[in-house]
Write an enzyme that holds these catalytic residues in place. Structure first.
Site, PDB file in Angstrom:
ATOM      1  N   HIS A   9       0.839  -1.203   0.000  1.00 24.18           N
ATOM      2  CA  HIS A   9       0.000   0.000   0.000  1.00 24.18           C
ATOM      3  C   HIS A   9       0.879   1.260   0.000  1.00 24.18           C
ATOM      4  O   HIS A   9       0.585   2.234  -0.697  1.00 24.18           O
ATOM      5  CB  HIS A   9      -0.901   0.019   1.235  1.00 24.18           C
ATOM      6  CG  HIS A   9      -1.847  -1.135   1.350  1.00 24.18           C
ATOM      7  ND1 HIS A   9      -1.711  -2.109   2.313  1.00 24.18           N
ATOM      8  CD2 HIS A   9      -2.945  -1.486   0.635  1.00 24.18           C
ATOM      9  CE1 HIS A   9      -2.691  -2.996   2.198  1.00 24.18           C
ATOM     10  NE2 HIS A   9      -3.448  -2.649   1.178  1.00 24.18           N
TER      11      HIS A   9
ATOM     12  N   ILE B  29       4.610  -5.588  -4.629  1.00 21.13           N
ATOM     13  CA  ILE B  29       5.672  -5.527  -3.618  1.00 21.13           C
ATOM     14  C   ILE B  29       5.694  -6.873  -2.902  1.00 21.13           C
ATOM     15  O   ILE B  29       4.655  -7.390  -2.477  1.00 21.13           O
ATOM     16  CB  ILE B  29       5.430  -4.376  -2.623  1.00 21.13           C
ATOM     17  CG1 ILE B  29       5.276  -3.045  -3.369  1.00 21.13           C
ATOM     18  CG2 ILE B  29       6.570  -4.316  -1.601  1.00 21.13           C
ATOM     19  CD1 ILE B  29       6.489  -2.603  -4.177  1.00 21.13           C
TER      20      ILE B  29
HETATM   21  P1  AMP Z   1      -6.470  -4.015  -0.434  1.00 23.53           P
HETATM   22  O1  AMP Z   1      -6.297  -3.192   0.799  1.00 23.53           O
HETATM   23  O2  AMP Z   1      -5.966  -5.413  -0.305  1.00 23.53           O
HETATM   24  O3  AMP Z   1      -7.851  -3.900  -1.014  1.00 23.53           O
HETATM   25  O4  AMP Z   1      -5.520  -3.358  -1.518  1.00 23.53           O
HETATM   26  C1  AMP Z   1      -5.573  -1.993  -1.797  1.00 23.53           C
HETATM   27  C2  AMP Z   1      -4.654  -1.683  -2.953  1.00 23.53           C
HETATM   28  O5  AMP Z   1      -3.330  -2.069  -2.618  1.00 23.53           O
HETATM   29  C3  AMP Z   1      -5.025  -2.455  -4.235  1.00 23.53           C
HETATM   30  O6  AMP Z   1      -4.815  -1.602  -5.342  1.00 23.53           O
HETATM   31  C4  AMP Z   1      -4.047  -3.597  -4.208  1.00 23.53           C
HETATM   32  O7  AMP Z   1      -3.775  -4.104  -5.500  1.00 23.53           O
HETATM   33  C5  AMP Z   1      -2.820  -2.907  -3.636  1.00 23.53           C
HETATM   34  N1  AMP Z   1      -1.904  -3.901  -3.096  1.00 23.53           N
HETATM   35  C6  AMP Z   1      -2.179  -4.853  -2.159  1.00 23.53           C
HETATM   36  N2  AMP Z   1      -1.099  -5.632  -1.951  1.00 23.53           N
HETATM   37  C7  AMP Z   1      -0.122  -5.166  -2.781  1.00 23.53           C
HETATM   38  C8  AMP Z   1       1.230  -5.546  -3.037  1.00 23.53           C
HETATM   39  N3  AMP Z   1       1.801  -6.572  -2.416  1.00 23.53           N
HETATM   40  N4  AMP Z   1       1.924  -4.825  -3.948  1.00 23.53           N
HETATM   41  C9  AMP Z   1       1.357  -3.787  -4.596  1.00 23.53           C
HETATM   42  N5  AMP Z   1       0.097  -3.375  -4.398  1.00 23.53           N
HETATM   43  C10 AMP Z   1      -0.633  -4.045  -3.501  1.00 23.53           C
END
Ligand code: AMP
Length: 307
Positions: free
Chosen positions: A42, A184
């Site tokens: 994030h 990441i």
């Molecule tokens: P979430 O909180 O899981 O709904 O994710 C929120 C945002 O963070 C989304 O755009 C996800 O794709 C991104 N995101 C979650 N994990 C990762 C990661 N490991 N690397 C890059 N972006 C991420």
């Protein structure tokens, strides 16, 4: 670099008023939409937004409409204090943390206009999680309506979600630039996820094999293997070894419509979903055809912490 702590908003009206003024004074607004339990993945999205935007709004909202009845809505980690610290450390300008009733004043079912992206959602997570992408597409559209961003930053980690958002923005003529950012990874390769907290020690070490299998596939693809079946079978065999009978899918699809490919002859995604313990983990490789050669985005690994 140290930043001013972000302003925290819980309701739409004052946030909208503030953003209207900032836009009127020529500021470029970027948004990062999350469900909280923030980690370095994030943070990388906030960092990317900071480079291009004057104002970065981070949202934290565990959206009930994207969870199925038997999924982990109740158990989803909520770590607001730590999230606000991470937002401050990376320079988010505002944090929007609405209650469910603020986002869905008429309830989550009755009379709710729903955004549905057809076709693209018929495979992979769309098939395993009925209704999930309707919930995602609807809440993202609502956030775009509330925040009016110039650009929005999403992780390639959620590959199908990124494709759904690109499609809804194009089809509904929403004037926002959608930016896809690299996955990441932990130092052993595991894609960072809020759901990694569900893993115990053994599951956590087994989970590293997901990324290891994908990295071997990346090497094979870049060495010229373009038969999807061959790649899929090798990844399946690796995942079967760590989570017998728990593979949800291993698929190669095209990057825009997410339809299965037999030959990797265009921009593609090798996507996997596997249940490890209580956690359903997803990971993928974005494969791009550039000047006739297949190039694989392996994401970015964090450095191992010093012992
Ligand atoms: P979430 O909180 O899981 O709904 O994710 C929120 C945002 O963070 C989304 O755009 C996800 O794709 C991104 N995101 C979650 N994990 C990762 C990661 N490991 N690397 C890059 N972006 C991420």
């Amino acid at each position: 670099m140290t930043y001013e702590p972000p302003a925290i908003y819980r309701t739409i009206t004052p946030l909208r008023r503030e953003l209207d003024e900032l836009r009127a004074s020529g500021k470029r607004v970027g948004v990062v939409l999350t469900m909280g339990a923030l980690h370095a993945g994030h943070a990388s999205l906030i960092d990317a937004a900071k480079v291009e935007c004057d104002v970065v709004v981070l949202t934290i909202f565990v959206n009930p409409t994207q969870f199925g009845a038997n999924e982990d809505l109740g158990a989803y980690p909520r770590t607001l204090d730590a999230d606000c610290e991470l937002a401050a450390a990376h320079g988010a300008t505002m944090v929007f943390v609405p209650e469910v009733a603020e986002m869905y004043p008429n309830g989550t079912r009755a009379q709710l206009a729903t955004v549905r992206v057809a076709d693209l959602t018929s495979h992979l997570c769309g098939a395993s999680r009925p209704g999930h992408f309707d919930g995602v597409a609807t809440v993202v559209t609502k956030f775009f309506g509330i925040l009016g961003p110039s650009s929005a930053y999403f992780g390639k980690k959620d590959a199908q979600q990124l494709a759904v958002i690109r499609k809804l923005v194009a089809d509904l003529n929403i004037d926002v630039e959608v930016v896809g950012c690299p996955i990441i990874r932990e130092s052993d390769g595991l894609a960072m996820s809020s759901r990694n907290r569900y893993l115990n020690v053994e599951e956590r070490s087994a989970a590293a094999e997901i990324a290891a299998a994908l990295m071997r596939a990346a090497d094979e693809i870049e060495a010229g293997e373009s038969a999807a079946r061959t790649i899929i079978e090798r990844v399946q065999a690796s995942l079967e070894a760590i989570a017998p009978g728990a593979i949800d899918y291993v698929e190669v699809v095209d990057q825009s419509q997410f339809q299965p490919l037999t030959e990797i002859d265009r921009n593609a995604v090798l996507a996997v979903a596997v249940k490890v313990g209580k956690a359903r983990l997803i990971d993928n490789l974005h494969i791009d055809l550039i000047d006739g050669a297949l190039l694989v985005d392996r994401g970015q690994r964090l450095k191992a912490e010093a012992p």
